[in-house]
Design an enzyme around this catalytic site. Structure first.
Site, short mmCIF file in Angstrom:
data_model
loop_
_atom_site.label_atom_id
_atom_site.label_comp_id
_atom_site.label_asym_id
_atom_site.label_seq_id
_atom_site.Cartn_x
_atom_site.Cartn_y
_atom_site.Cartn_z
N ARG A 124 0.85 -1.18 0.00
CA ARG A 124 0.00 0.00 0.00
C ARG A 124 0.89 1.23 0.00
NH1 ARG A 124 -3.46 -2.75 -1.53
NH2 ARG A 124 -5.58 -3.03 -0.75
N GLU A 145 -2.77 8.10 -4.38
CA GLU A 145 -3.08 7.20 -5.49
C GLU A 145 -4.49 7.49 -6.00
OE1 GLU A 145 -3.68 2.46 -6.00
OE2 GLU A 145 -1.76 3.04 -5.11
N HIS A 200 -0.55 0.38 -10.07
CA HIS A 200 -1.29 -0.60 -9.27
C HIS A 200 -1.84 -1.73 -10.15
CE1 HIS A 200 -3.53 -0.90 -5.16
NE2 HIS A 200 -3.18 -2.08 -5.61
#
Length: 306
Positions: A219, A248, A267
Protein backbone atom coordinates in the site's frame (compact mmCIF):
# COMPACT_ATOMS: atom_id res chain seq x y z
CA UNK A 1 -21.87 -23.87 13.07
CA UNK A 2 -22.78 -26.93 11.03
CA UNK A 3 -25.25 -27.36 8.19
CA UNK A 4 -27.70 -30.20 7.56
CA UNK A 5 -28.13 -28.86 4.02
CA UNK A 6 -25.90 -26.79 1.79
CA UNK A 7 -25.40 -23.28 3.19
CA UNK A 8 -27.12 -20.52 1.25
CA UNK A 9 -24.59 -18.02 -0.10
CA UNK A 10 -25.58 -14.68 -1.63
CA UNK A 11 -23.53 -12.68 -4.12
CA UNK A 12 -23.47 -8.89 -4.22
CA UNK A 13 -23.74 -6.12 -5.08
CA UNK A 14 -24.79 -7.58 -8.45
CA UNK A 15 -25.79 -11.12 -9.49
CA UNK A 16 -22.92 -13.02 -11.09
CA UNK A 17 -23.27 -16.51 -12.59
CA UNK A 18 -19.53 -17.21 -12.30
CA UNK A 19 -19.62 -16.70 -8.55
CA UNK A 20 -22.80 -18.77 -8.34
CA UNK A 21 -20.88 -21.57 -10.06
CA UNK A 22 -17.98 -21.22 -7.60
CA UNK A 23 -20.43 -21.37 -4.68
CA UNK A 24 -22.02 -24.53 -6.07
CA UNK A 25 -18.60 -26.11 -6.69
CA UNK A 26 -17.72 -25.41 -3.06
CA UNK A 27 -20.82 -27.16 -1.76
CA UNK A 28 -23.02 -24.11 -1.22
CA UNK A 29 -26.34 -23.03 -2.66
CA UNK A 30 -26.61 -19.62 -4.36
CA UNK A 31 -29.53 -17.68 -2.96
CA UNK A 32 -30.89 -14.30 -1.90
CA UNK A 33 -29.35 -12.26 0.90
CA UNK A 34 -32.58 -12.31 2.90
CA UNK A 35 -32.11 -16.00 3.76
CA UNK A 36 -28.35 -16.32 3.27
CA UNK A 37 -25.85 -17.92 5.62
CA UNK A 38 -22.96 -16.19 3.86
CA UNK A 39 -22.27 -13.34 1.47
CA UNK A 40 -19.69 -13.01 -1.31
CA UNK A 41 -19.06 -9.29 -1.86
CA UNK A 42 -17.38 -8.61 -5.20
CA UNK A 43 -16.96 -4.81 -5.26
CA UNK A 44 -14.56 -3.19 -2.80
CA UNK A 45 -15.93 0.27 -3.64
CA UNK A 46 -19.56 -0.52 -2.85
CA UNK A 47 -20.70 -0.36 0.80
CA UNK A 48 -22.03 -3.54 2.33
CA UNK A 49 -25.81 -3.69 2.85
CA UNK A 50 -27.36 -4.30 6.24
CA UNK A 51 -26.77 -7.97 6.98
CA UNK A 52 -29.70 -10.14 8.02
CA UNK A 53 -29.28 -12.14 11.25
CA UNK A 54 -28.80 -15.35 9.28
CA UNK A 55 -25.47 -14.23 7.79
CA UNK A 56 -22.47 -15.66 9.62
CA UNK A 57 -19.72 -15.13 7.06
CA UNK A 58 -18.77 -12.45 4.52
CA UNK A 59 -16.06 -12.84 1.88
CA UNK A 60 -14.52 -9.53 0.75
CA UNK A 61 -12.82 -9.20 -2.66
CA UNK A 62 -9.35 -7.83 -1.89
CA UNK A 63 -6.52 -8.27 0.59
CA UNK A 64 -6.69 -4.61 1.57
CA UNK A 65 -9.76 -4.05 3.73
CA UNK A 66 -9.06 -0.59 5.15
CA UNK A 67 -12.26 0.87 3.71
CA UNK A 68 -14.45 -1.76 5.35
CA UNK A 69 -12.63 -1.36 8.65
CA UNK A 70 -12.84 2.43 8.54
CA UNK A 71 -16.57 2.32 7.78
CA UNK A 72 -17.17 0.32 10.97
CA UNK A 73 -19.07 -2.43 9.18
CA UNK A 74 -16.77 -5.17 10.47
CA UNK A 75 -16.76 -3.96 14.07
CA UNK A 76 -20.51 -3.41 13.79
CA UNK A 77 -21.15 -7.08 13.02
CA UNK A 78 -19.24 -8.91 15.76
CA UNK A 79 -21.06 -12.22 15.20
CA UNK A 80 -20.03 -12.33 11.54
CA UNK A 81 -16.73 -13.80 10.33
CA UNK A 82 -15.21 -11.54 7.66
CA UNK A 83 -12.55 -12.84 5.32
CA UNK A 84 -10.32 -10.98 2.89
CA UNK A 85 -8.70 -12.27 -0.28
CA UNK A 86 -5.23 -12.15 1.30
CA UNK A 87 -3.01 -14.69 -0.41
CA UNK A 88 -5.33 -15.24 -3.36
CA UNK A 89 -3.36 -12.95 -5.62
CA UNK A 90 0.09 -13.47 -4.15
CA UNK A 91 1.68 -15.11 -7.18
CA UNK A 92 1.12 -12.22 -9.59
CA UNK A 93 2.13 -9.62 -6.99
CA UNK A 94 5.30 -11.57 -6.22
CA UNK A 95 6.21 -11.53 -9.92
CA UNK A 96 5.74 -7.75 -10.03
CA UNK A 97 7.96 -7.28 -6.99
CA UNK A 98 10.73 -9.38 -8.51
CA UNK A 99 10.42 -7.58 -11.85
CA UNK A 100 10.68 -4.16 -10.22
CA UNK A 101 13.64 -5.18 -8.08
CA UNK A 102 15.55 -6.71 -10.98
CA UNK A 103 14.82 -3.72 -13.21
CA UNK A 104 16.19 -1.44 -10.54
CA UNK A 105 19.29 -3.34 -9.55
CA UNK A 106 20.21 -4.27 -13.13
CA UNK A 107 19.80 -0.67 -14.26
CA UNK A 108 16.99 -1.31 -16.74
CA UNK A 109 15.39 2.00 -15.76
CA UNK A 110 18.19 3.77 -17.63
CA UNK A 111 17.57 4.43 -21.31
CA UNK A 112 20.80 3.90 -23.18
CA UNK A 113 21.31 6.27 -26.13
CA UNK A 114 24.43 4.68 -27.63
CA UNK A 115 26.16 1.30 -27.73
CA UNK A 116 28.43 1.93 -24.76
CA UNK A 117 28.85 -1.57 -23.40
CA UNK A 118 31.61 -0.61 -20.97
CA UNK A 119 29.70 2.31 -19.50
CA UNK A 120 26.40 0.44 -19.25
CA UNK A 121 28.12 -2.56 -17.71
CA UNK A 122 29.79 -0.41 -15.08
CA UNK A 123 26.38 0.93 -14.05
CA UNK A 124 24.75 -2.51 -13.78
CA UNK A 125 24.38 -4.07 -10.34
CA UNK A 126 23.78 -7.66 -9.36
CA UNK A 127 21.05 -9.08 -7.16
CA UNK A 128 22.81 -12.37 -6.42
CA UNK A 129 24.83 -12.27 -3.22
CA UNK A 130 22.78 -9.47 -1.68
CA UNK A 131 20.44 -9.47 1.31
CA UNK A 132 16.82 -8.48 0.79
CA UNK A 133 14.34 -7.74 3.57
CA UNK A 134 10.70 -8.58 2.97
CA UNK A 135 8.52 -6.55 5.30
CA UNK A 136 5.36 -8.56 5.78
CA UNK A 137 5.99 -12.26 5.27
CA UNK A 138 2.44 -13.28 4.44
CA UNK A 139 1.25 -14.87 1.21
CA UNK A 140 2.98 -12.39 -1.09
CA UNK A 141 6.22 -12.43 0.86
CA UNK A 142 6.32 -16.22 0.95
CA UNK A 143 5.83 -16.37 -2.82
CA UNK A 144 8.68 -13.90 -3.36
CA UNK A 145 11.20 -15.87 -1.29
CA UNK A 146 11.76 -18.87 -3.63
CA UNK A 147 12.49 -16.56 -6.57
CA UNK A 148 14.98 -14.56 -4.53
CA UNK A 149 16.63 -17.68 -3.15
CA UNK A 150 16.94 -19.03 -6.69
CA UNK A 151 18.90 -15.91 -7.60
CA UNK A 152 21.31 -16.41 -4.72
CA UNK A 153 19.77 -13.84 -2.38
CA UNK A 154 19.73 -14.04 1.41
CA UNK A 155 16.23 -13.19 2.64
CA UNK A 156 15.25 -11.54 5.91
CA UNK A 157 11.53 -11.98 6.55
CA UNK A 158 9.96 -9.51 8.96
CA UNK A 159 6.69 -10.43 10.66
CA UNK A 160 4.89 -9.61 13.87
CA UNK A 161 4.78 -13.07 15.38
CA UNK A 162 8.29 -14.39 14.80
CA UNK A 163 6.80 -17.45 13.09
CA UNK A 164 9.34 -19.42 11.09
CA UNK A 165 9.41 -18.73 7.35
CA UNK A 166 10.98 -21.28 5.04
CA UNK A 167 14.33 -20.25 3.49
CA UNK A 168 14.48 -16.94 5.36
CA UNK A 169 15.93 -15.45 8.51
CA UNK A 170 12.97 -14.23 10.56
CA UNK A 171 13.05 -10.95 12.45
CA UNK A 172 10.11 -9.62 14.43
CA UNK A 173 8.72 -6.21 13.60
CA UNK A 174 9.86 -4.75 16.91
CA UNK A 175 13.47 -5.21 15.73
CA UNK A 176 13.04 -3.38 12.42
CA UNK A 177 15.56 -0.72 13.40
CA UNK A 178 18.23 -3.41 13.23
CA UNK A 179 17.11 -4.53 9.76
CA UNK A 180 17.32 -1.33 7.71
CA UNK A 181 21.12 -0.79 7.87
CA UNK A 182 21.86 -4.52 7.56
CA UNK A 183 20.22 -5.23 4.19
CA UNK A 184 20.82 -4.23 0.59
CA UNK A 185 17.22 -3.93 -0.60
CA UNK A 186 13.71 -3.84 0.83
CA UNK A 187 10.39 -5.22 -0.44
CA UNK A 188 7.25 -3.94 1.26
CA UNK A 189 4.45 -6.51 1.38
CA UNK A 190 2.72 -5.60 4.65
CA UNK A 191 -0.88 -4.46 5.15
CA UNK A 192 -1.75 -0.84 5.77
CA UNK A 193 -2.39 -0.38 9.48
CA UNK A 194 -1.82 2.33 12.05
CA UNK A 195 1.56 0.73 12.80
CA UNK A 196 2.73 0.53 9.17
CA UNK A 197 1.66 3.95 7.88
CA UNK A 198 4.80 5.93 6.92
CA UNK A 199 6.86 2.93 8.02
CA UNK A 200 9.52 4.03 5.54
CA UNK A 201 10.23 7.61 6.56
CA UNK A 202 13.17 10.00 6.49
CA UNK A 203 14.86 8.25 9.42
CA UNK A 204 14.61 4.83 7.75
CA UNK A 205 15.73 6.13 4.36
CA UNK A 206 18.85 7.57 5.98
CA UNK A 207 19.74 4.11 7.34
CA UNK A 208 19.62 2.34 3.98
CA UNK A 209 22.56 1.89 1.63
CA UNK A 210 23.30 4.27 -1.29
CA UNK A 211 22.60 1.31 -3.63
CA UNK A 212 19.41 0.16 -1.86
CA UNK A 213 16.21 -0.23 -3.82
CA UNK A 214 12.82 -0.11 -2.12
CA UNK A 215 10.00 -2.03 -3.76
CA UNK A 216 6.42 -1.39 -2.66
CA UNK A 217 3.70 -3.81 -3.80
CA UNK A 218 1.61 -3.39 -0.65
CA UNK A 219 0.00 0.00 0.00
CA UNK A 220 1.25 3.47 -0.79
CA UNK A 221 0.74 4.61 2.77
CA UNK A 222 3.69 2.49 3.95
CA UNK A 223 6.07 5.13 2.55
CA UNK A 224 6.34 8.81 3.44
CA UNK A 225 6.24 10.07 -0.14
CA UNK A 226 7.76 13.48 0.56
CA UNK A 227 10.68 11.88 2.40
CA UNK A 228 11.11 9.41 -0.46
CA UNK A 229 11.27 12.18 -3.07
CA UNK A 230 13.87 14.02 -1.01
CA UNK A 231 16.00 10.88 -0.59
CA UNK A 232 15.87 10.10 -4.31
CA UNK A 233 16.90 13.63 -5.24
CA UNK A 234 19.79 13.51 -2.77
CA UNK A 235 20.92 10.08 -3.93
CA UNK A 236 20.45 8.63 -0.45
CA UNK A 237 19.17 5.36 -1.91
CA UNK A 238 19.58 3.58 -5.23
CA UNK A 239 15.99 3.89 -6.33
CA UNK A 240 12.40 2.82 -5.84
CA UNK A 241 9.94 0.54 -7.61
CA UNK A 242 6.32 1.38 -6.83
CA UNK A 243 3.16 -0.43 -7.86
CA UNK A 244 1.29 1.59 -5.23
CA UNK A 245 1.66 5.22 -4.24
CA UNK A 246 0.48 7.82 -1.77
CA UNK A 247 -1.45 9.64 -3.09
CA UNK A 248 -3.08 7.20 -5.49
CA UNK A 249 -3.62 7.71 -8.35
CA UNK A 250 -0.35 9.62 -8.50
CA UNK A 251 -1.05 13.06 -10.06
CA UNK A 252 0.51 13.67 -13.48
CA UNK A 253 2.54 16.59 -12.13
CA UNK A 254 3.93 14.72 -9.12
CA UNK A 255 7.75 14.96 -8.83
CA UNK A 256 8.12 11.16 -8.69
CA UNK A 257 7.31 10.97 -12.40
CA UNK A 258 10.37 13.04 -13.27
CA UNK A 259 12.87 11.05 -11.19
CA UNK A 260 14.60 8.52 -13.47
CA UNK A 261 15.28 5.90 -10.80
CA UNK A 262 11.66 5.84 -9.65
CA UNK A 263 9.95 3.01 -11.55
CA UNK A 264 6.18 3.37 -11.24
CA UNK A 265 3.46 0.97 -12.36
CA UNK A 266 -0.18 2.03 -11.81
CA UNK A 267 -1.29 -0.60 -9.27
CA UNK A 268 -1.33 -3.38 -11.85
CA UNK A 269 0.49 -6.14 -9.96
CA UNK A 270 -2.93 -7.80 -9.98
CA UNK A 271 -4.10 -7.13 -13.54
CA UNK A 272 -7.88 -7.47 -14.07
CA UNK A 273 -7.55 -10.58 -16.23
CA UNK A 274 -5.97 -12.43 -13.27
CA UNK A 275 -8.02 -10.94 -10.43
CA UNK A 276 -11.31 -12.61 -11.22
CA UNK A 277 -10.07 -16.20 -11.64
CA UNK A 278 -8.07 -15.95 -8.42
CA UNK A 279 -11.05 -14.61 -6.46
CA UNK A 280 -13.35 -17.28 -7.89
CA UNK A 281 -10.90 -19.96 -6.77
CA UNK A 282 -10.73 -18.45 -3.26
CA UNK A 283 -14.54 -18.30 -3.07
CA UNK A 284 -14.84 -21.99 -3.94
CA UNK A 285 -12.29 -22.95 -1.27
CA UNK A 286 -13.84 -20.78 1.43
CA UNK A 287 -17.39 -21.89 0.68
CA UNK A 288 -16.24 -25.48 1.04
CA UNK A 289 -14.54 -24.71 4.35
CA UNK A 290 -17.60 -22.79 5.60
CA UNK A 291 -19.95 -25.59 4.55
CA UNK A 292 -17.82 -28.12 6.45
CA UNK A 293 -17.59 -26.07 9.63
CA UNK A 294 -13.94 -25.17 9.05
CA UNK A 295 -12.47 -21.72 9.51
CA UNK A 296 -12.29 -19.94 6.14
CA UNK A 297 -8.95 -18.67 4.83
CA UNK A 298 -7.81 -15.11 5.63
CA UNK A 299 -10.09 -14.25 8.55
CA UNK A 300 -9.85 -10.52 9.27
CA UNK A 301 -8.69 -9.41 12.70
CA UNK A 302 -10.22 -5.97 13.20
CA UNK A 303 -7.78 -5.14 16.02
CA UNK A 304 -4.77 -5.81 13.79
CA UNK A 305 -6.32 -4.11 10.77
CA UNK A 306 -6.07 -7.00 8.31
Amino acid sequence: MSFDDAPVIAVGPKPDPDFDAAITAGGGEPGPLARADGLIWTDSRAPLPKLPPSVRWVQLPFAGVEGFLDSGVIAGNPKVVFTSAAGAYSGTVAEQAIALLLAGVRGLWRRETSWDAAGAGARTGRLGGTTVAIIGAGGIGRDIIPALRGLGVKVVAVNRSGTDVSDAVVVTADHLDEVWPAVDHVILAAPSTAETRALVNAKVLAQLQPHSWIINVARGSLIDTDALVAALKKGTIGGVGLDVTDPEPLPDDHPLWSIPNAIITPHVANPPQHLRPALLARVEVNVRRFANDMEPLAVIDADRGY
